[in-house]
Design a protein around this motif. Sequence first.
Motif, PDB file in Angstrom:
ATOM      1  N   THR A   2       0.909  -1.226   0.049  1.00  0.00           N
ATOM      2  CA  THR A   2      -0.069  -0.171   0.068  1.00  0.00           C
ATOM      3  C   THR A   2       0.935   1.181   0.025  1.00  0.00           C
ATOM      4  O   THR A   2       2.012   1.405   0.917  1.00  0.00           O
ATOM      5  N   LEU A  28      -7.742   0.015   6.364  1.00  0.00           N
ATOM      6  CA  LEU A  28      -8.262  -1.061   7.486  1.00  0.00           C
ATOM      7  C   LEU A  28      -9.497  -1.823   6.851  1.00  0.00           C
ATOM      8  O   LEU A  28      -9.456  -3.115   6.907  1.00  0.00           O
ATOM      9  N   LYS A  29     -10.251  -1.318   6.156  1.00  0.00           N
ATOM     10  CA  LYS A  29     -11.642  -1.779   5.846  1.00  0.00           C
ATOM     11  C   LYS A  29     -11.356  -2.417   4.527  1.00  0.00           C
ATOM     12  O   LYS A  29     -11.936  -3.771   4.332  1.00  0.00           O
ATOM     13  N   LYS A  30     -10.277  -2.175   3.863  1.00  0.00           N
ATOM     14  CA  LYS A  30      -9.949  -2.906   2.524  1.00  0.00           C
ATOM     15  C   LYS A  30      -9.251  -4.306   3.059  1.00  0.00           C
ATOM     16  O   LYS A  30      -9.168  -5.135   2.069  1.00  0.00           O
ATOM     17  N   ILE A  31      -8.651  -4.369   4.152  1.00  0.00           N
ATOM     18  CA  ILE A  31      -8.177  -5.655   4.675  1.00  0.00           C
ATOM     19  C   ILE A  31      -9.547  -6.596   4.648  1.00  0.00           C
ATOM     20  O   ILE A  31      -9.319  -7.637   4.293  1.00  0.00           O
ATOM     21  N   ASN A  32     -10.273  -6.077   5.424  1.00  0.00           N
ATOM     22  CA  ASN A  32     -11.568  -6.636   5.856  1.00  0.00           C
ATOM     23  C   ASN A  32     -12.641  -5.841   6.357  1.00  0.00           C
ATOM     24  O   ASN A  32     -12.026  -5.062   7.439  1.00  0.00           O
ATOM     25  N   GLY A  36     -11.744  -3.939   9.979  1.00  0.00           N
ATOM     26  CA  GLY A  36     -11.456  -2.374   9.793  1.00  0.00           C
ATOM     27  C   GLY A  36     -12.459  -1.585  10.679  1.00  0.00           C
ATOM     28  O   GLY A  36     -11.899  -0.867  11.418  1.00  0.00           O
ATOM     29  N   SER A  74       2.194  -8.018   3.062  1.00  0.00           N
ATOM     30  CA  SER A  74       0.988  -7.808   3.109  1.00  0.00           C
ATOM     31  C   SER A  74       0.454  -7.764   4.527  1.00  0.00           C
ATOM     32  O   SER A  74       1.008  -8.839   5.417  1.00  0.00           O
ATOM     33  N   GLY A  75      -0.242  -7.132   4.942  1.00  0.00           N
ATOM     34  CA  GLY A  75      -0.771  -7.056   6.439  1.00  0.00           C
ATOM     35  C   GLY A  75      -0.011  -6.564   7.573  1.00  0.00           C
ATOM     36  O   GLY A  75      -0.359  -6.426   8.474  1.00  0.00           O
TER      37      GLY A  75
END
Length: 124
Positions: A2, A28-32, A36, A74-75
């Motif tokens: 990102t 954060l919402k893009k992760i889940n 998020g 990632s993450g």
Amino acid sequence: MTQISTMPTSTMPYKNAVLDDQQLQQALKKINPKFGDFVTRVAGEAWGLPLIDQKTKALIVITVDVVNQNLLGSGTPFAAHVDMAIKQGVTRAEIEELLLFLCVYAGFNKAAASFGALDEILTD
């Protein structure tokens, strides 16, 4: 990875580095989406505690990332936490001094990896 802004989006640090940062919340919402929302609520409450200022909290989370070696990939939160710190007025020089300080307490190899990750994050 990102893309992280290396310049503050405003001239004043956020009063709450989580609840006031819409860009962070969207990432954060893009992760889940549920993750998020959860992180925003819980971390937002922690960042809202009054006795430790936002800049110090940002340096603390960078320290946690260094100790746990949550640096790249990632993450991992290191890039987000560096961005968060910069938005709170922390300079690259302050982050670098923190990494030097952590050599003694977290280990030279962890600090070396952190310097490499920091360079990668701030040159992207």
